[in-house]
Design an enzyme around this catalytic site. Sequence first.
Site, PDB file in Angstrom:
ATOM      1  N   TRP A  51       1.127  -1.031  -0.365  1.00 32.19           N
ATOM      2  CA  TRP A  51      -0.164   0.085  -0.253  1.00 32.19           C
ATOM      3  C   TRP A  51       0.730   1.572  -0.263  1.00 32.19           C
ATOM      4  O   TRP A  51      -0.235   2.224  -0.445  1.00 32.19           O
ATOM      5  CB  TRP A  51      -1.376   0.186   1.327  1.00 32.19           C
ATOM      6  CG  TRP A  51      -2.111  -1.344   1.060  1.00 32.19           C
ATOM      7  CD1 TRP A  51      -2.012  -2.252  -0.055  1.00 32.19           C
ATOM      8  CD2 TRP A  51      -3.161  -1.291   2.009  1.00 32.19           C
ATOM      9  NE1 TRP A  51      -3.397  -2.623   0.167  1.00 32.19           N
ATOM     10  CE2 TRP A  51      -3.608  -2.057   1.617  1.00 32.19           C
ATOM     11  CE3 TRP A  51      -3.475  -0.576   2.875  1.00 32.19           C
ATOM     12  CZ2 TRP A  51      -5.175  -2.538   2.075  1.00 32.19           C
ATOM     13  CZ3 TRP A  51      -4.677  -0.591   3.990  1.00 32.19           C
ATOM     14  CH2 TRP A  51      -5.261  -2.158   4.032  1.00 32.19           C
ATOM     15  N   HIS A 110      13.114  -2.289  -1.092  1.00 24.74           N
ATOM     16  CA  HIS A 110      11.611  -1.337  -2.192  1.00 24.74           C
ATOM     17  C   HIS A 110      12.290  -0.814  -2.661  1.00 24.74           C
ATOM     18  O   HIS A 110      13.088   0.204  -2.475  1.00 24.74           O
ATOM     19  CB  HIS A 110      10.789  -1.499  -1.522  1.00 24.74           C
ATOM     20  CG  HIS A 110       9.666  -1.003  -2.708  1.00 24.74           C
ATOM     21  ND1 HIS A 110       9.731  -0.162  -2.837  1.00 24.74           N
ATOM     22  CD2 HIS A 110       8.698  -2.080  -2.981  1.00 24.74           C
ATOM     23  CE1 HIS A 110       8.593   0.078  -4.736  1.00 24.74           C
ATOM     24  NE2 HIS A 110       7.810  -0.818  -4.158  1.00 24.74           N
ATOM     25  N   GLU A 127      11.715   1.899  -4.146  1.00 23.12           N
ATOM     26  CA  GLU A 127      11.745   3.199  -3.119  1.00 23.12           C
ATOM     27  C   GLU A 127      12.622   3.991  -2.290  1.00 23.12           C
ATOM     28  O   GLU A 127      13.084   4.828  -1.855  1.00 23.12           O
ATOM     29  CB  GLU A 127      10.221   3.089  -2.697  1.00 23.12           C
ATOM     30  CG  GLU A 127       9.208   3.916  -4.746  1.00 23.12           C
ATOM     31  CD  GLU A 127       7.500   2.992  -4.145  1.00 23.12           C
ATOM     32  OE1 GLU A 127       7.383   2.899  -2.993  1.00 23.12           O
ATOM     33  OE2 GLU A 127       7.799   2.668  -5.340  1.00 23.12           O
ATOM     34  N   GLU A 147      11.623  -7.038  -9.363  1.00 19.18           N
ATOM     35  CA  GLU A 147      10.692  -5.532  -9.529  1.00 19.18           C
ATOM     36  C   GLU A 147      11.353  -4.356 -10.089  1.00 19.18           C
ATOM     37  O   GLU A 147      12.533  -3.148 -10.158  1.00 19.18           O
ATOM     38  CB  GLU A 147      10.250  -4.807  -8.337  1.00 19.18           C
ATOM     39  CG  GLU A 147       9.138  -5.240  -7.511  1.00 19.18           C
ATOM     40  CD  GLU A 147       8.004  -4.897  -6.342  1.00 19.18           C
ATOM     41  OE1 GLU A 147       7.737  -4.645  -7.000  1.00 19.18           O
ATOM     42  OE2 GLU A 147       8.984  -4.169  -5.506  1.00 19.18           O
ATOM     43  N   SER A 205       3.761  -2.893 -12.253  1.00 25.54           N
ATOM     44  CA  SER A 205       2.204  -2.100 -13.406  1.00 25.54           C
ATOM     45  C   SER A 205       1.361  -3.860 -13.453  1.00 25.54           C
ATOM     46  O   SER A 205       0.757  -3.729 -14.333  1.00 25.54           O
ATOM     47  CB  SER A 205       2.463  -1.356 -13.811  1.00 25.54           C
ATOM     48  OG  SER A 205       2.833  -0.134 -14.032  1.00 25.54           O
ATOM     49  N   GLY A 222       1.615  -2.804  -6.588  1.00 24.21           N
ATOM     50  CA  GLY A 222       1.276  -1.190  -5.830  1.00 24.21           C
ATOM     51  C   GLY A 222       0.225  -0.967  -6.277  1.00 24.21           C
ATOM     52  O   GLY A 222      -0.731  -1.566  -5.329  1.00 24.21           O
ATOM     53  N   GLY A 223      -0.277  -0.012  -6.755  1.00 23.03           N
ATOM     54  CA  GLY A 223      -0.969   0.405  -7.368  1.00 23.03           C
ATOM     55  C   GLY A 223      -2.694   0.023  -7.384  1.00 23.03           C
ATOM     56  O   GLY A 223      -3.345   0.597  -6.627  1.00 23.03           O
TER      57      GLY A 223
HETATM   58  P1  PGA Z   1       2.779  -0.714  -9.284  1.00 32.22           P
HETATM   59  O1  PGA Z   1       3.799  -0.734  -7.624  1.00 32.22           O
HETATM   60  O2  PGA Z   1       2.150  -2.176  -8.675  1.00 32.22           O
HETATM   61  O3  PGA Z   1       1.868   0.163  -8.519  1.00 32.22           O
HETATM   62  O4  PGA Z   1       3.612  -0.533  -9.978  1.00 32.22           O
HETATM   63  C1  PGA Z   1       4.543  -2.441  -7.111  1.00 32.22           C
HETATM   64  C2  PGA Z   1       5.561  -2.256  -6.172  1.00 32.22           C
HETATM   65  O5  PGA Z   1       6.452  -1.262  -5.873  1.00 32.22           O
HETATM   66  O6  PGA Z   1       5.793  -2.925  -5.345  1.00 32.22           O
END
Ligand code: PGA
Length: 249
Positions: free
Chosen positions: A10, A94, A96, A166, A212, A233-234
């Site tokens: 999330w 991750h 990020e 990822e 994605s 994610g999204g």
């Molecule tokens: P996303 O993110 O599905 O929005 O691309 C995936 C993630 O960061 O785990």
Amino acid sequence: MRKKIVAGNWKMNNDLAHTESLISDLKKQKNTSVAEVMIAPTFTNLWMAFESLRQSDIEVIAQNMHFAESGAYTGEISAKMLKSIGVTTVILGHSERRAYFNETNELLAKKVDAALDNDMSVIYCFGEELSDRKSGKEEDVVKSQISEALFHLPKEAFKSIVLAYEPVWAIGTGETASPEQAQDMHAFIRKTLAEKYGEDVADSVSILYGGSVKPDNAKEIFSKPDVDGGLIGGASLKADDFFAIVNAF
Ligand code: PGA
């Protein structure tokens, strides 16, 4: 048989009220797949989410943690704190966290150790950037992200580790790796594991794809032999979309 897993990350979304309503929507969904389902709400809502999903088959997991047991690390959360509220799985590495919080493979090795020392399971994330792929270096980058953070571990540790490939260029961008690109990289990751730890470990570790994944592409991605699930994610922020992905298995 490797575990199939679909985990919703999330990120920094959903306050308390939104978390409550999304969890209540999730509880109405039916898991008709073979996949284990996990969600990773933000720290402030973990306890509530854990309590609320205690009787369900959705596991509540954390998005990050610190490597130290306790001490002067303002703003951080330890493995023991997570365990004290019942959370036993953590996402580490991750992209990020790597990009915005300077997390390196070396630091992640310490976090992985801390999680395993506390009998937690880890979803270890990694993946190349677009420039790496354009210059044909994606396999080298992925190999070093795996080996530098994990290859000090004994074979047995891999019972508690799930990998999540990822590609950074596919996260939150709407760009997805093609099912073939995902399969090629997952096969490479399994080969890398086999070279270091043998076929038995390589065959037993679940490797998730993230970047994605949506209801309309999940089935094809999950149909690939080395793709054991997804880190979403999204699309994990809407119960219907998330379970459409779960039920793509
Ligand atoms: P996303 O993110 O599905 O929005 O691309 C995936 C993630 O960061 O785990």
